[in-house]
Write a protein that holds these residues in place. Structure first.
Motif, PDB file in Angstrom:
ATOM      1  N   ALA A 141       0.816  -1.250  -0.459  1.00 39.41           N
ATOM      2  CA  ALA A 141      -0.041   0.001   0.162  1.00 39.41           C
ATOM      3  C   ALA A 141       0.993   1.174   0.035  1.00 39.41           C
ATOM      4  CB  ALA A 141      -1.081  -0.195   1.361  1.00 39.41           C
ATOM      5  N   ALA A 142      -0.080   2.193  -0.348  1.00 39.67           N
ATOM      6  CA  ALA A 142       1.343   3.201  -0.374  1.00 39.67           C
ATOM      7  C   ALA A 142       1.111   4.173   0.053  1.00 39.67           C
ATOM      8  CB  ALA A 142       0.557   4.908  -1.976  1.00 39.67           C
ATOM      9  N   GLY A 143       2.214   5.219   0.876  1.00 36.16           N
ATOM     10  CA  GLY A 143       2.526   5.870   2.126  1.00 36.16           C
ATOM     11  C   GLY A 143       2.714   7.066   2.531  1.00 36.16           C
ATOM     12  N   ALA A 144       3.298   7.827   2.438  1.00 34.93           N
ATOM     13  CA  ALA A 144       3.137   9.576   2.474  1.00 34.93           C
ATOM     14  C   ALA A 144       3.990   9.402   0.607  1.00 34.93           C
ATOM     15  CB  ALA A 144       4.274   9.548   3.657  1.00 34.93           C
ATOM     16  N   ALA A 145       3.675  10.283   0.433  1.00 35.33           N
ATOM     17  CA  ALA A 145       3.713  11.418  -0.370  1.00 35.33           C
ATOM     18  C   ALA A 145       3.422  12.467  -0.562  1.00 35.33           C
ATOM     19  CB  ALA A 145       2.207  10.478  -1.590  1.00 35.33           C
ATOM     20  N   LEU A 146       4.617  13.003  -1.764  1.00 36.33           N
ATOM     21  CA  LEU A 146       4.365  14.539  -1.906  1.00 36.33           C
ATOM     22  C   LEU A 146       3.582  15.431  -2.759  1.00 36.33           C
ATOM     23  CD1 LEU A 146       8.143  15.595  -2.575  1.00 36.33           C
ATOM     24  CD2 LEU A 146       7.650  15.821  -0.471  1.00 36.33           C
ATOM     25  N   PRO A 147       2.735  16.680  -2.220  1.00 38.23           N
ATOM     26  CA  PRO A 147       1.244  17.236  -2.906  1.00 38.23           C
ATOM     27  C   PRO A 147       2.488  17.362  -4.164  1.00 38.23           C
ATOM     28  CG  PRO A 147       2.477  18.822  -1.313  1.00 38.23           C
ATOM     29  CD  PRO A 147       3.343  17.740  -1.026  1.00 38.23           C
ATOM     30  N   HIS A 148       1.314  17.135  -5.066  1.00 39.67           N
ATOM     31  CA  HIS A 148       1.584  18.159  -6.306  1.00 39.67           C
ATOM     32  C   HIS A 148       0.613  19.452  -6.615  1.00 39.67           C
ATOM     33  CE1 HIS A 148      -1.761  15.795  -7.882  1.00 39.67           C
ATOM     34  NE2 HIS A 148      -0.785  14.762  -7.788  1.00 39.67           N
ATOM     35  N   ALA A 149       1.553  20.112  -8.085  1.00 41.67           N
ATOM     36  CA  ALA A 149       0.031  21.265  -8.691  1.00 41.67           C
ATOM     37  C   ALA A 149      -0.740  20.375  -9.354  1.00 41.67           C
ATOM     38  CB  ALA A 149       1.223  21.706  -9.744  1.00 41.67           C
ATOM     39  N   ALA A 150      -2.452  21.219  -9.489  1.00 38.60           N
ATOM     40  CA  ALA A 150      -3.117  20.592 -10.254  1.00 38.60           C
ATOM     41  C   ALA A 150      -2.684  20.365 -12.227  1.00 38.60           C
ATOM     42  CB  ALA A 150      -4.408  21.523  -9.858  1.00 38.60           C
ATOM     43  N   SER A 151      -3.303  19.891 -11.947  1.00 41.90           N
ATOM     44  CA  SER A 151      -3.178  19.003 -13.958  1.00 41.90           C
ATOM     45  C   SER A 151      -4.551  18.160 -14.076  1.00 41.90           C
ATOM     46  CB  SER A 151      -2.095  18.107 -14.496  1.00 41.90           C
ATOM     47  OG  SER A 151      -1.834  17.034 -12.714  1.00 41.90           O
ATOM     48  N   GLY A 152      -5.430  18.570 -15.745  1.00 44.74           N
ATOM     49  CA  GLY A 152      -6.403  17.944 -16.010  1.00 44.74           C
ATOM     50  C   GLY A 152      -6.913  18.650 -15.892  1.00 44.74           C
ATOM     51  N   SER A 153      -8.148  18.327 -17.244  1.00 42.14           N
ATOM     52  CA  SER A 153      -9.390  19.344 -17.659  1.00 42.14           C
ATOM     53  C   SER A 153      -9.936  19.574 -16.359  1.00 42.14           C
ATOM     54  CB  SER A 153      -9.732  18.260 -18.865  1.00 42.14           C
ATOM     55  OG  SER A 153     -10.851  19.510 -19.421  1.00 42.14           O
ATOM     56  N   THR A 154     -10.584  21.183 -16.548  1.00 35.69           N
ATOM     57  CA  THR A 154     -10.954  21.898 -15.777  1.00 35.69           C
ATOM     58  C   THR A 154     -12.772  21.580 -16.278  1.00 35.69           C
ATOM     59  OG1 THR A 154     -11.024  24.316 -17.159  1.00 35.69           O
ATOM     60  CG2 THR A 154      -9.292  23.263 -14.518  1.00 35.69           C
ATOM     61  N   VAL A 155     -12.782  21.110 -17.324  1.00 39.31           N
ATOM     62  CA  VAL A 155     -14.316  21.323 -18.072  1.00 39.31           C
ATOM     63  C   VAL A 155     -15.271  20.487 -17.478  1.00 39.31           C
ATOM     64  CG1 VAL A 155     -15.161  22.043 -20.002  1.00 39.31           C
ATOM     65  CG2 VAL A 155     -13.039  22.145 -19.968  1.00 39.31           C
ATOM     66  N   LEU A 156     -15.999  21.199 -17.760  1.00 42.25           N
ATOM     67  CA  LEU A 156     -17.818  20.085 -16.564  1.00 42.25           C
ATOM     68  C   LEU A 156     -18.137  19.563 -17.756  1.00 42.25           C
ATOM     69  CD1 LEU A 156     -17.737  20.811 -12.656  1.00 42.25           C
ATOM     70  CD2 LEU A 156     -16.936  18.686 -13.254  1.00 42.25           C
ATOM     71  N   ALA A 157     -18.563  18.481 -17.701  1.00 45.88           N
ATOM     72  CA  ALA A 157     -19.813  18.762 -18.954  1.00 45.88           C
ATOM     73  C   ALA A 157     -21.050  18.219 -17.481  1.00 45.88           C
ATOM     74  CB  ALA A 157     -19.633  16.844 -19.261  1.00 45.88           C
ATOM     75  N   PRO A 158     -22.566  18.065 -18.394  1.00 45.90           N
ATOM     76  CA  PRO A 158     -23.703  18.029 -17.185  1.00 45.90           C
ATOM     77  C   PRO A 158     -23.494  16.774 -16.066  1.00 45.90           C
ATOM     78  CG  PRO A 158     -24.041  19.138 -19.332  1.00 45.90           C
ATOM     79  CD  PRO A 158     -22.604  18.368 -19.467  1.00 45.90           C
ATOM     80  N   ALA A 159     -22.557  16.123 -17.099  1.00 39.37           N
ATOM     81  CA  ALA A 159     -22.629  13.986 -16.542  1.00 39.37           C
ATOM     82  C   ALA A 159     -21.563  14.645 -15.238  1.00 39.37           C
ATOM     83  CB  ALA A 159     -22.473  13.041 -17.285  1.00 39.37           C
ATOM     84  N   ASP A 160     -20.934  14.910 -15.500  1.00 42.81           N
ATOM     85  CA  ASP A 160     -20.101  15.507 -14.204  1.00 42.81           C
ATOM     86  C   ASP A 160     -20.367  15.910 -13.194  1.00 42.81           C
ATOM     87  OD1 ASP A 160     -17.877  14.114 -15.572  1.00 42.81           O
ATOM     88  OD2 ASP A 160     -17.012  15.902 -16.831  1.00 42.81           O
ATOM     89  N   VAL A 161     -21.051  17.622 -13.112  1.00 39.84           N
ATOM     90  CA  VAL A 161     -22.127  18.023 -12.672  1.00 39.84           C
ATOM     91  C   VAL A 161     -23.032  17.089 -11.275  1.00 39.84           C
ATOM     92  CG1 VAL A 161     -23.238  19.714 -12.275  1.00 39.84           C
ATOM     93  CG2 VAL A 161     -21.727  19.776 -13.581  1.00 39.84           C
ATOM     94  N   VAL A 162     -23.912  16.610 -12.625  1.00 36.82           N
ATOM     95  CA  VAL A 162     -24.787  15.825 -11.669  1.00 36.82           C
ATOM     96  C   VAL A 162     -23.981  14.542 -11.287  1.00 36.82           C
ATOM     97  CG1 VAL A 162     -26.744  13.442 -11.955  1.00 36.82           C
ATOM     98  CG2 VAL A 162     -26.503  15.578 -13.266  1.00 36.82           C
ATOM     99  N   ALA A 163     -22.852  13.868 -11.422  1.00 33.78           N
ATOM    100  CA  ALA A 163     -22.345  13.030 -10.261  1.00 33.78           C
ATOM    101  C   ALA A 163     -21.270  13.529  -8.916  1.00 33.78           C
ATOM    102  CB  ALA A 163     -21.323  11.657 -11.492  1.00 33.78           C
ATOM    103  N   ALA A 164     -21.222  14.948  -9.272  1.00 31.58           N
ATOM    104  CA  ALA A 164     -20.044  15.598  -8.604  1.00 31.58           C
ATOM    105  C   ALA A 164     -21.523  16.096  -6.892  1.00 31.58           C
ATOM    106  CB  ALA A 164     -19.657  16.257  -9.195  1.00 31.58           C
ATOM    107  N   PHE A 165     -22.420  16.143  -7.907  1.00 29.16           N
ATOM    108  CA  PHE A 165     -23.516  16.487  -6.600  1.00 29.16           C
ATOM    109  C   PHE A 165     -24.079  15.721  -5.641  1.00 29.16           C
ATOM    110  CE2 PHE A 165     -27.959  16.795  -5.290  1.00 29.16           C
ATOM    111  CZ  PHE A 165     -28.053  18.340  -5.338  1.00 29.16           C
ATOM    112  N   PHE A 166     -24.412  14.744  -6.226  1.00 26.26           N
ATOM    113  CA  PHE A 166     -24.130  13.165  -5.341  1.00 26.26           C
ATOM    114  C   PHE A 166     -23.139  12.571  -5.244  1.00 26.26           C
ATOM    115  CE2 PHE A 166     -27.948  12.804  -8.115  1.00 26.26           C
ATOM    116  CZ  PHE A 166     -29.005  13.170  -7.312  1.00 26.26           C
ATOM    117  N   ARG A 167     -22.179  12.746  -4.965  1.00 24.44           N
ATOM    118  CA  ARG A 167     -20.572  11.794  -4.784  1.00 24.44           C
ATOM    119  C   ARG A 167     -20.280  12.789  -3.349  1.00 24.44           C
ATOM    120  NH1 ARG A 167     -17.788  10.576 -10.451  1.00 24.44           N
ATOM    121  NH2 ARG A 167     -18.676   7.897 -10.468  1.00 24.44           N
TER     122      ARG A 167
END
Length: 329
Positions: A141-167
């Motif tokens: 299992a992974a233990g401690a880790a160094l934090p890193h800068a945010a990466s990846g798309s910031t575009v939210l599709a409607p399905a993403d918003v619905v999933a995030a709302f319940f999650r």
């Protein structure tokens, strides 16, 4: 009944029916998580009763929610199928009852609620210390880790918003399934429609805040940015402050604040192997409750201590309203 209320009190509900729905949501997501959560509530409630805690607290489930979360944390971050994890979780549920009593006593001096801070303290210590114990820490299992800068798309599709709302609701119990979040939200509405709508507003605020700040869509969608916002909204509008238009706006400001400090705490704790857990909720809620004593339009009354310099006296602090809970059952 007492045990189910302990599960429901994770989101401030004094409702056995809501607790039953929450337990079902946990079981449908992973039967082991449901077993640990309900078993943790049983052990915490039983320990408090054996130690002579006031019966009204035991009956309301106030001695079960920290142990419920502590056991669930052990299942999530360790191997839930190992006997060592089950034994550690059981011992932690007993200890967190003692920790809760100490924290309640300490914060009572300022008339502040303990919230989930006992769970955060003990579960945080367990997750940081676990890699030092070969019989507890899962191999590979992974233990401690160094934090890193945010990466990846910031575009939210409607399905993403619905999933995030319940999650956002599901992640209060470490769950990643959107349907589990929908079931948990149904349990909230079952106990209190106002609590259900406030939770919805808190979840939406968490999504909007994270998106506005440029959080990667994947991080928003998995609910780990918004679950603290849900808890803060519930705490500040209807539990510790009366549900009014002013407190709703105040609660949503708190929800946005909790969302903002979540990655800050994650980056602070990750190098030691820790996790933010519900610390953003605890720190934001305590800070906003203290500040609210200076805002008559939020509390509905003027705090005499705010009119004079220096820290409040014990008598002034004792005059603040005590923690409440929503619902019945």
């Amino acid at each position: 009944m007492f045990v189910l209320r302990g599960v429901a009190q994770v989101v401030f509900l004094d409702s056995a029916w809501a607790g039953a729905v929450f337990g079902l949501a946990l079981l449908t997501a992973d039967w082991r998580y449901g077993t640990y959560a309900v078993g943790g509530a049983v052990l915490g409630t039983g320990t408090a009763h054996l130690l002579g805690v006031a019966l009204d607290r035991v009956r309301a489930g106030l001695e079960g929610f920290n142990s419920c979360l502590t056991a669930l944390c052990c299942a999530v971050f360790l191997d839930p199928g190992r006997l060592s994890t089950a034994l550690l979780a059981a011992a932690a549920c007993v200890v967190v009852t003692v920790v809760a009593a100490a924290v309640v006593r300490l914060l009572h001096l300022w008339a502040l609620p303990a919230l989930t801070s006992p769970y955060c303290l003990l579960a945080g210590a367990i997750t940081v210390a676990a890699p030092a114990f070969g019989r507890i820490w899962p191999q590979g299992a992974a233990g401690a880790a160094l934090p890193h800068a945010a990466s990846g798309s910031t575009v939210l599709a409607p399905a993403d918003v619905v999933a995030a709302f319940f999650r956002n609701v599901a992640q209060v119990f470490f769950l990643n399934q959107w349907h589990a979040g929908a079931l948990l939200l149904a349990g909230l509405f079952l106990a209190s429609r106002s609590a259900g709508w406030v939770a919805c507003a808190g979840s939406a605020t968490g999504i909007l805040t994270a998106w506005a700040l440029g959080v990667p869509a994947a991080r928003i969608t998995d609910g780990t940015m918004g679950y603290n916002a849900v808890l803060v909204a519930l705490a500040l509008c209807g539990v510790f402050l009366s549900p009014t238009a002013a407190t709703l706006l105040y609660a949503l400001l708190g929800a946005a604040t909790a969302t903002t400090i979540t990655p800050a705490l994650a980056h602070l704790l990750t190098p030691s192997g820790g996790h933010p857990l519900t610390w953003p909720f605890v720190l934001t809620t305590l800070g906003f409750l203290l500040a609210a004593r200076s805002f008559p339009r939020v509390t509905g009354r003027q705090d005499p201590a705010a009119e004079r310099p220096g820290p409040p006296t014990r008598s002034a602090a004792a005059g603040q309203p005590q923690a409440g809970r929503i619902g019945s059952g």
